[in-house]
Scaffold this active site. Structure first.
Site, PDB file in Angstrom:
ATOM      1  N   CYS B 150     -25.643  -9.877 -38.110  1.00 17.69           N
ATOM      2  CA  CYS B 150     -24.651  -8.590 -38.745  1.00 17.69           C
ATOM      3  C   CYS B 150     -23.390  -8.843 -38.335  1.00 17.69           C
ATOM      4  O   CYS B 150     -22.155  -7.711 -38.657  1.00 17.69           O
ATOM      5  CB  CYS B 150     -25.527  -7.360 -37.053  1.00 17.69           C
ATOM      6  SG  CYS B 150     -25.936  -8.300 -35.697  1.00 17.69           S
ATOM      7  N   GLY B 181     -29.644  -4.006 -32.045  1.00 17.34           N
ATOM      8  CA  GLY B 181     -29.012  -5.709 -32.762  1.00 17.34           C
ATOM      9  C   GLY B 181     -30.427  -6.577 -32.218  1.00 17.34           C
ATOM     10  O   GLY B 181     -30.958  -7.690 -32.707  1.00 17.34           O
ATOM     11  N   LYS B 206     -24.742 -18.606 -34.977  1.00 13.90           N
ATOM     12  CA  LYS B 206     -24.592 -18.126 -36.883  1.00 13.90           C
ATOM     13  C   LYS B 206     -23.064 -17.713 -36.787  1.00 13.90           C
ATOM     14  O   LYS B 206     -23.306 -17.680 -38.521  1.00 13.90           O
ATOM     15  CB  LYS B 206     -25.286 -16.750 -36.846  1.00 13.90           C
ATOM     16  CG  LYS B 206     -26.846 -16.805 -36.297  1.00 13.90           C
ATOM     17  CD  LYS B 206     -27.739 -16.141 -36.463  1.00 13.90           C
ATOM     18  CE  LYS B 206     -28.725 -16.277 -35.574  1.00 13.90           C
ATOM     19  NZ  LYS B 206     -29.623 -14.995 -34.542  1.00 13.90           N
ATOM     20  N   HIS B 243     -21.542  -2.732 -33.667  1.00 11.13           N
ATOM     21  CA  HIS B 243     -20.583  -3.769 -32.921  1.00 11.13           C
ATOM     22  C   HIS B 243     -19.198  -3.780 -32.724  1.00 11.13           C
ATOM     23  O   HIS B 243     -19.018  -3.796 -33.980  1.00 11.13           O
ATOM     24  CB  HIS B 243     -20.854  -5.074 -33.685  1.00 11.13           C
ATOM     25  CG  HIS B 243     -22.715  -5.577 -33.113  1.00 11.13           C
ATOM     26  ND1 HIS B 243     -23.636  -5.131 -33.167  1.00 11.13           N
ATOM     27  CD2 HIS B 243     -23.798  -6.248 -34.197  1.00 11.13           C
ATOM     28  CE1 HIS B 243     -24.752  -5.406 -32.894  1.00 11.13           C
ATOM     29  NE2 HIS B 243     -25.238  -6.675 -33.619  1.00 11.13           N
TER      30      HIS B 243
END
Lengths: 349, 349, 349, 349
Positions: B150, B181, B206, B243
């Protein structure tokens, strides 16, 4: 030893309340005056803060009965702590210094003036020497000493041991700052519930300039800025107290993670001074992978230390870590009080 | 045109619920199967999510009555969207691909495998060509396409126009990530009230690896990573959805703030494709000094765009800015749906 | 049919913004004037709300360009919606009514005056008949109609079906009210983070008095108060939108839980009227044991309904239940708009 | 005087951590055993709570090194404090009591058993006399004493002075309860951000039944319930610590607001006993119109008192007021410790 008489300017605001709280039972200082704006003047302190006391402990008994004075240099004390708003702090602090008071200020107005010390005791206590040239240059009987912005203090406490050991070339910081840093009423609740605000007026500039002065070297009657590049991005988050900072640094000298942790842990230059507000350890390194956290760690060392965690390699600069510090204690009122303690030990008051 | 039959794997979790919500009335896709773990299998979807539906709209009527299937490749559809937990996603997604299903996965398991496309449609649609070699190499009748993490998706949407125009050498990001999340129950409320958590397991890795693949170039049957350095610091904050990311970049080519804003605004490579979930503008630039903000901006373009603000010079790298994006819409379920739309337009399904 | 021209007084505040949002694309009304205080007058609406727009959708395009007027009765419209502060609403609303405007007011000033209708359309639409005596008695060409306080509206929507069926003798309510109800900047964030405030100035009195008028009967040219006792305790909680209310009632007639649920569900007196803002179901009964909840349920029926849950026996009065309603939609701007729709259908405008 | 050896059962959970914190430096008790479930047994306490310590102070040094025991009645102490989950507390507490330990339990299992004292020291200390019949009837060498549910304790502290003076006939309470009351991980953050949950499983029943026993009279070898009606509605709000309660009461005797305030303030039946955890004032009356508030008042008297405010007339019953109390200190661990102090003074241990 009889205690030194101190006053607080701007005593009813958020930082002023912290001064009043932290000065209760101080071993060296006795609060003899609390000053505030005209609308409070004449009331008792207890009346003036009724419904506006936002520290999570009661109004200290010693303070309740003190009658609030005007912010004019005729109050009965020799040291004043200033928590005044920037809009009025400049002029008032000068009038006090001119009349012979030692002014320990949390306001931003005079921080960057060449003859005004901007002090973090563990970092640059020698800068107090500017007091002499300040008094001479301005013809004042007293003087002004300042402490940095709340975010800057904690970043500098973390940077200093690395700068001493490895020479920092670049430092980048993204802050997540607490609500109490904006004063009261400060941030509207509708602006922060379920939200983050990616902007705090003037904050990034303060971090980027004050840091260079604090880490700089005294050179005659002024400070030569430290030669590092600093970039700051500031955000407001839904936390009551405790500023978080994600920091990355580029170092001149070779280092590894353990060396960085050792530098933090070995940093305690004032150990011998016995300042009452001094933390036993200025920079605490947290070992747990998800710390520091504001709610759990902001009150370590009574809120007077910085807490560092997550020291690790950075793929763009060299190393990165997280810093947490209490913004209205070590980041404001506690900083000014500790500065005054340092002045006393150094013979300036 | 009759609609394509689609299924959702892991349909009862936080991301699974978003799939179910976003696929309601989809012009090209019709949900014919909802699959989940054994403890839900056999129940109606309405029963299975009773008391666990966390999206702030009602369970769509079309979904209530669907009987939940096992996550086995015998369900009636040709495309499956995977919102499975990483612990089980790997094996299950492979079994579906082997049996001929097109798998559009939000799970992390296969993202970094050389023959698996990791797609952000506006950024690297050509990487879909890996599908052919994947099918051939693995002997599968179907295939797996993935969308990024995300945080990575929104950062890449912001980086791509700058990378195209000015060539990014370094990118540093500090995230402030929303609670959704972490799934459900996810983050404990006692861990986040009046708090920030400076750690999200696996997240920094990530962001640092996926970004290089997404911005990389297709080279035969694999992707050559982009040649930039990325460093990420991830924090969890008390926000439900959306986010936030503070980003700094170093560029190869000369740029100024207006040029950067123009690059963001001019970026719209899929304008002609007519994908139903495509935002009319993938990167929106906010002019107000204190934006973007999660509560106010996360639903722009139905949550399918990234919102950028505060474009300004950086004293350590070259420029810095803030990126906001909805993490469970464009950052998860919406991403996988848009990937499937792209596959259809490109003839893969 | 050409649309009726409407204006909004106090258009830049929290409730004013909701009016502007909810009136976008209204089938019967067209906004032709937006009025605010002198410091906004002359600016475009877009300029005036820049940085102050707190609704989580963009400023509607239709409104951006409208030049803000003074709040004086010379604006081009026949109906005005008032979101004015109580400090100035009284005088200004009267001046508009005197000049012939229909004033649909959310302000508290005139609510309790004997000749002013205090309307919840599903509850007491007949009270609009006071308009005639109001015009005659005051010699006005126009008139004022008011909607109740945000907490009162939702409580009355829940009480009315029970009052009709079982005759309520006593009602006790404890509210947990959202931040948006206090306007902007309203509640300081430092006052509500990790906190509850057990006091909202004037709120308990409004609930206790307005309810009696709303549930009362029209008797000639005034309203005879309903004969029930009401007691309210009001709290502010850290929720953006959506007031929660714990309600207990004592009934004259015998009832059981199912009878109460049936009364709520069967309540839909305006079903035939076709008001554009009317919810399809005014009182929704939630079956899940832990609902209604503000974040999940406040937007049901576009925020125009009340949601009831947890209907059960009360050991002190007879029955208790929880009511939730959106405070700035059905509790404020949406209420005034729906009142104007009712006035139109009833021929008053 | 040598200290009494005490142990804590369920020492790693949220309430267990409070026991460990509050027992540090206790003048009468010394912790010699910390017991927990099998998955912690054998670890040091420091290891067992690493990453799970949720009290905002550090793990006390005394506790770090203690090796965690099984919850079996062979640990080295004479008193055990139980913070066990209800699922296992019943059987384990009985085994300890049978073997001769004094069990001071915060668990709900035995609270309502006729021969088990359910104690709030200031309210019903005489109920400790049930210990004798309990030991005799069950053939145990030790015994079990319980403290009430967290909400009940604070309500009873507030009700008792009114019941003594004016005889309460009815009491209605709506609670707004803190997150820590649900243990850890407890409430999911996605369930409480920007939200209120109008349901806490079993809580209303506990308040409605426990109150009657606590306010009841000892009659031979059991307690005769008090003859008042109690109705509770329980809500969870986004507060870390500190339960708020809106209370209304109907009184048998004539009263006025001042009389009620005087009853609260005059209530201090244990003044002479010198219990170490006893607050100097069990019920503090707040004068400010918007208090008590959890963040500002929960730590008064070290979290061991109840704070009352907003005493005023009620239009449905007679009077209403707000009660606040710390739920894991006076509402749980502190309650059990104070009960043990009372047992010691009364000669039961």
């Amino acid at each position: 030893m009889s205690k030194l008489k101190v006053g607080v300017l701007g005593a009813t605001g958020m930082v002023g309340q912290r001064f009043v709280q932290l000065l209760e039972n101080h071993p060296w200082f006795e609060v003899t005056a609390l000053a505030a704006s005209e609308k409070s003047a004449g009331k008792s302190y207890g009346e003036a803060v009724a419904g506006r006391w936002k520290v999570s402990s009661r109004v200290p008994d010693y303070a309740r009965k003190i009658k609030i004075s005007d912010c004019a240099p005729d109050i009965d004390c020799s040291i004043v702590f200033s928590a005044l708003d920037a809009g009025i702090a400049g002029r008032i602090e000068q009038s006090f210094a001119a009349e012979g008071y030692a002014v320990s200020s949390n306001s931003r107005n005079h921080r960057m003036e060449p003859d005004v010390p901007l002090i973090v005791p563990e970092v640059n206590s020698s800068h107090l020497e500017l007091i002499d040239s300040q008094k001479k240059g301005r013809g004042w009987k007293g003087f002004i000493v300042t402490n940095p912005n709340c975010s800057t203090i904690h970043m500098c406490l973390a940077l200093k041991p690395l700068h001493d050991t490895f020479r920092i070339e670049k430092a980048m910081v993204t802050t997540m700052q607490a609500l109490s840093g904006a004063g009261y009423p400060g941030v509207a609740s509708m602006d922060i519930i379920d939200n983050v605000i990616p902007f705090i007026s003037g904050e990034e500039e303060k971090i980027e300039t004050e840091t260079l002065k604090i880490l700089g070297s005294l050179s005659g009657s002024s400070v030569e800025n430290a030669g590092l590049a600093v970039s700051a991005s500031c955000n407001r988050v839904a936390v009551s107290d405790g500023h978080m900072e994600s920091v990355s640094v580029k170092l001149s000298m070779k280092a590894d993670e353990q060396g960085i942790v050792d530098a933090f842990r070995g940093f305690n230059p004032l150990r011998q001074l016995g300042l009452p507000s001094s933390p036993s350890q200025p920079v605490i390194v947290s070992e747990e992978p998800d710390r520091p956290q504001p709610r759990l760690d902001r009150n370590l060392e009574s809120g007077m230390c910085s807490v560092v965690g997550r020291v690790r390699k950075c793929g763009v600069l060299d190393f990165k870590f997280t810093v947490l510090g209490h913004n209205t204690i070590r980041g404001a009122a506690g900083a000014a009080i500790m500065n005054a303690e340092l002045m006393k030990v150094k013979g300036y008051i």
